[in-house]
Design a protein around this motif. Structure first.
Motif, PDB file in Angstrom:
ATOM      1  N   THR A 340      -3.426  -2.176 -10.414  1.00 50.86           N
ATOM      2  CA  THR A 340      -4.361  -1.920  -9.323  1.00 50.86           C
ATOM      3  C   THR A 340      -4.416  -0.429  -9.043  1.00 50.86           C
ATOM      4  O   THR A 340      -3.397   0.267  -9.108  1.00 50.86           O
ATOM      5  N   ILE A 341      -5.624   0.075  -8.728  1.00 53.42           N
ATOM      6  CA  ILE A 341      -5.790   1.461  -8.304  1.00 53.42           C
ATOM      7  C   ILE A 341      -6.600   1.476  -7.015  1.00 53.42           C
ATOM      8  O   ILE A 341      -7.457   0.611  -6.791  1.00 53.42           O
ATOM      9  N   HIS A 342      -6.326   2.467  -6.164  1.00 54.35           N
ATOM     10  CA  HIS A 342      -6.978   2.517  -4.856  1.00 54.35           C
ATOM     11  C   HIS A 342      -7.011   3.957  -4.378  1.00 54.35           C
ATOM     12  O   HIS A 342      -6.070   4.714  -4.630  1.00 54.35           O
ATOM     13  N   THR A 343      -8.082   4.339  -3.671  1.00 49.41           N
ATOM     14  CA  THR A 343      -8.116   5.652  -3.044  1.00 49.41           C
ATOM     15  C   THR A 343      -7.379   5.604  -1.704  1.00 49.41           C
ATOM     16  O   THR A 343      -7.431   4.598  -0.993  1.00 49.41           O
ATOM     17  N   THR A 344      -6.704   6.705  -1.372  1.00 50.72           N
ATOM     18  CA  THR A 344      -5.926   6.745  -0.137  1.00 50.72           C
ATOM     19  C   THR A 344      -6.819   6.838   1.096  1.00 50.72           C
ATOM     20  O   THR A 344      -6.395   6.455   2.187  1.00 50.72           O
ATOM     21  N   GLY A 345      -8.058   7.337   0.938  1.00 52.31           N
ATOM     22  CA  GLY A 345      -8.968   7.479   2.063  1.00 52.31           C
ATOM     23  C   GLY A 345     -10.053   6.431   2.098  1.00 52.31           C
ATOM     24  O   GLY A 345     -11.197   6.723   2.465  1.00 52.31           O
ATOM     25  N   ASP A 346      -9.724   5.215   1.734  1.00 47.25           N
ATOM     26  CA  ASP A 346     -10.695   4.118   1.709  1.00 47.25           C
ATOM     27  C   ASP A 346     -10.816   3.540   3.115  1.00 47.25           C
ATOM     28  O   ASP A 346      -9.881   2.933   3.628  1.00 47.25           O
ATOM     29  N   ALA A 347     -11.975   3.732   3.742  1.00 43.85           N
ATOM     30  CA  ALA A 347     -12.182   3.217   5.089  1.00 43.85           C
ATOM     31  C   ALA A 347     -12.759   1.806   5.090  1.00 43.85           C
ATOM     32  O   ALA A 347     -12.624   1.087   6.078  1.00 43.85           O
ATOM     33  N   ASP A 348     -13.415   1.394   4.013  1.00 42.34           N
ATOM     34  CA  ASP A 348     -13.991   0.053   3.945  1.00 42.34           C
ATOM     35  C   ASP A 348     -12.927  -0.996   3.623  1.00 42.34           C
ATOM     36  O   ASP A 348     -12.922  -2.089   4.207  1.00 42.34           O
ATOM     37  N   VAL A 349     -12.061  -0.682   2.690  1.00 44.48           N
ATOM     38  CA  VAL A 349     -10.955  -1.571   2.321  1.00 44.48           C
ATOM     39  C   VAL A 349      -9.680  -0.731   2.405  1.00 44.48           C
ATOM     40  O   VAL A 349      -9.265  -0.132   1.409  1.00 44.48           O
ATOM     41  N   PRO A 350      -9.078  -0.613   3.586  1.00 42.97           N
ATOM     42  CA  PRO A 350      -7.938   0.294   3.748  1.00 42.97           C
ATOM     43  C   PRO A 350      -6.839   0.053   2.724  1.00 42.97           C
ATOM     44  O   PRO A 350      -6.540  -1.087   2.340  1.00 42.97           O
ATOM     45  N   VAL A 351      -6.238   1.161   2.291  1.00 42.68           N
ATOM     46  CA  VAL A 351      -5.269   1.146   1.199  1.00 42.68           C
ATOM     47  C   VAL A 351      -4.034   0.306   1.518  1.00 42.68           C
ATOM     48  O   VAL A 351      -3.324  -0.137   0.602  1.00 42.68           O
ATOM     49  N   GLN A 352      -3.770   0.037   2.782  1.00 43.61           N
ATOM     50  CA  GLN A 352      -2.601  -0.769   3.143  1.00 43.61           C
ATOM     51  C   GLN A 352      -2.672  -2.188   2.578  1.00 43.61           C
ATOM     52  O   GLN A 352      -1.654  -2.864   2.473  1.00 43.61           O
ATOM     53  N   GLY A 353      -3.872  -2.624   2.185  1.00 42.80           N
ATOM     54  CA  GLY A 353      -3.987  -3.920   1.522  1.00 42.80           C
ATOM     55  C   GLY A 353      -3.206  -3.968   0.221  1.00 42.80           C
ATOM     56  O   GLY A 353      -2.729  -5.035  -0.190  1.00 42.80           O
TER      57      GLY A 353
END
Length: 443
Positions: A340-353
């Motif tokens: 899985t990869i994720h941006t740290t500044g994701d406001a739509d799907v917060p990275v804490q997921g």
């Protein structure tokens, strides 16, 4: 439509052994459409792409890559690319899982069985990809979930309830419904009322502090768009303004999109009974901002948290929760290697997921099946082509060797630079804060 049918009929005349065409479109029995691109120098690996959320009433074409640039890069590396539209729009996960598997079967009929099949997807499609990995892992050599809803359906809808509950409680005197929404007109009316209150509150220091509190309950980050610079750690004014702007989208997701999802679930799938909002704030990644803005505004954070604690709560329909467990809550047991990869500044799907999913995997004892990496950038799914291709290359090494390669930021950035030398890549060591409202099937 004539072109689509013609392409499909011509493709149907080809045997699996024939030289594959570069592009095929068609329709599945469910009514979903599919698209397939196969390079002449196909490497015998097929990538099954799951696209993100498509609101009702908007175009719903089949997609087989996250962007045109990534499609070109993947085809240049010899991958075949396939994907379906899903038979319906909205919260259509039950159709999406079936339609993606049907697309895999259709591909094999046309071109023969591939050497291996890898699932990948972005946003809601990342969630679908994880669902394919958990429920049908034996059919895939690996899976790549990008900016996915990794907390799962129940947890995500619960956490989407929290900021709009805070907005209604602290910024209005209204009892406008937040759940059990009978139709889109009701949902839009509630959204308009909360949006108006949000906009009015932004004009005062007290309102801005309360907006920051609502944002913190959803872990909306300070940096929310890749096109703007990252705020300094103590630049709480810019952080709050970014969060205020994002909360307009959160209100839409929390009300009109929720109403659409409730029609699938047959009722309200969310609750905040028994939730301690002071506890959620204490675990929030942006708590210092909230405390600073409350102090500056001369407001008592303790009193506002007490107001939230006293406010009437919302209960869920058990049948709707059961639906969202089926479509789609996770076990933490991927049946194939999952990256899985994720941006740290994701406001739509917060990275804490991502933390929520990692915790579920840990509880289930499947840590060897999962690797996670983080890109330090604002925005939802704002990866460079190189960052995506580097993640895919790392997953393929795991498939080839049975062992995960180095998936640290230095290795991934170096790989991304080789694959996409013209861009700035930003993998970084990062550990998300705890997810506010975890709910999985591993416990």
């Amino acid at each position: 439509m004539k072109l689509l049918l013609a392409t499909t009929l011509v493709a149907g005349l080809l045997s699996p052994a024939a030289a594959p065409p570069s592009h095929v479109e068609g329709a599945l029995p469910s009514g979903a459409t599919y698209v397939m691109d196969v390079p002449r120098d196909w490497n015998r690996t097929v990538l099954v792409y799951s696209h993100g959320y498509t609101p009702d009433g908007t175009p719903n074409p089949a997609q087989n890559a996250p962007s045109a640039a990534v499609r070109t890069a993947a085809l240049d590396h010899g991958y075949a690319l396939i994907g379906s539209s899903y038979a319906e729009t909205g919260w259509a996960l039950e159709h999406a899982l079936r339609d993606q598997l049907s697309t895999v079967e259709e591909f094999a009929k046309r071109f023969g069985k591939p050497r291996r099949t890898i699932a990948w997807g972005a946003s809601l499609g990342g969630m679908i990809t994880t669902g394919l990995a958990e429920r049908h892992g034996h059919r895939f050599a690996g899976a790549l979930s990008m900016c996915g809803v990794q907390a799962g359906a129940v947890a995500s809808w619960n956490n989407t309830l929290d900021p709009i509950f805070a907005i209604r409680t602290l910024l209005t005197t209204s009892n406008t419904p937040l759940a059990d929404l009978p139709d889109q007109a009701s949902a839009l009316a509630s959204a308009a009322e909360l949006t108006s209150a949000l906009d009015a509150a932004q004009a005062t220091p007290q309102g801005r502090a309360r907006i920051a509190l609502a944002a913190a309950l959803h872990n909306i980050p300070a940096w929310t768009t890749a096109s703007s610079p990252e705020p300094a750690p103590d630049d709480y004014d810019t952080a709050q303004r970014n969060q205020y702007e994002q909360l307009h989208n959160t209100i839409y997701t929390g009300l009109p999109a929720r109403q659409e999802a409730e029609t699938w679930a047959g009722g309200n799938m969310s609750w905040n009974t028994g939730v301690n909002y002071a506890h959620l704030l204490a675990r929030s990644a942006v708590r210092p901002e909230v405390e600073a803005l409350y102090a500056r505004a001369g407001l008592s954070l303790t009193e506002d948290l007490a107001t939230l604690a006293r406010a009437p709560r919302i209960s869920a329909d058990p049948g709707a929760v059961a639906y969202m467990i089926r479509y789609l809550t996770f076990t933490g047991r991927p049946g194939t290697p999952l990256f899985t990869i994720h941006t740290t500044g994701d406001a739509d799907v917060p990275v804490q997921g991502q933390r929520a999913y990692a915790d579920a995997v840990h509880d289930a004892g499947y840590e060897k099946s999962l690797r996670q990496a983080f890109v330090h950038r604002g925005g939802h799914c704002t990866f460079t082509t190189g960052e995506i291709m580097a993640a895919l290359a790392a997953l393929e090494k795991r498939v080839d060797t049975g062992r995960w390669p180095d998936t640290g930021p230095n290795a991934l950035n170096a790989s991304a630079a080789r694959l996409d030398p013209g861009a700035t890549h930003a993998y970084r060591t990062y550990r998300p804060a705890p997810y506010p409202r975890p709910f999985d099937l591993a416990r």
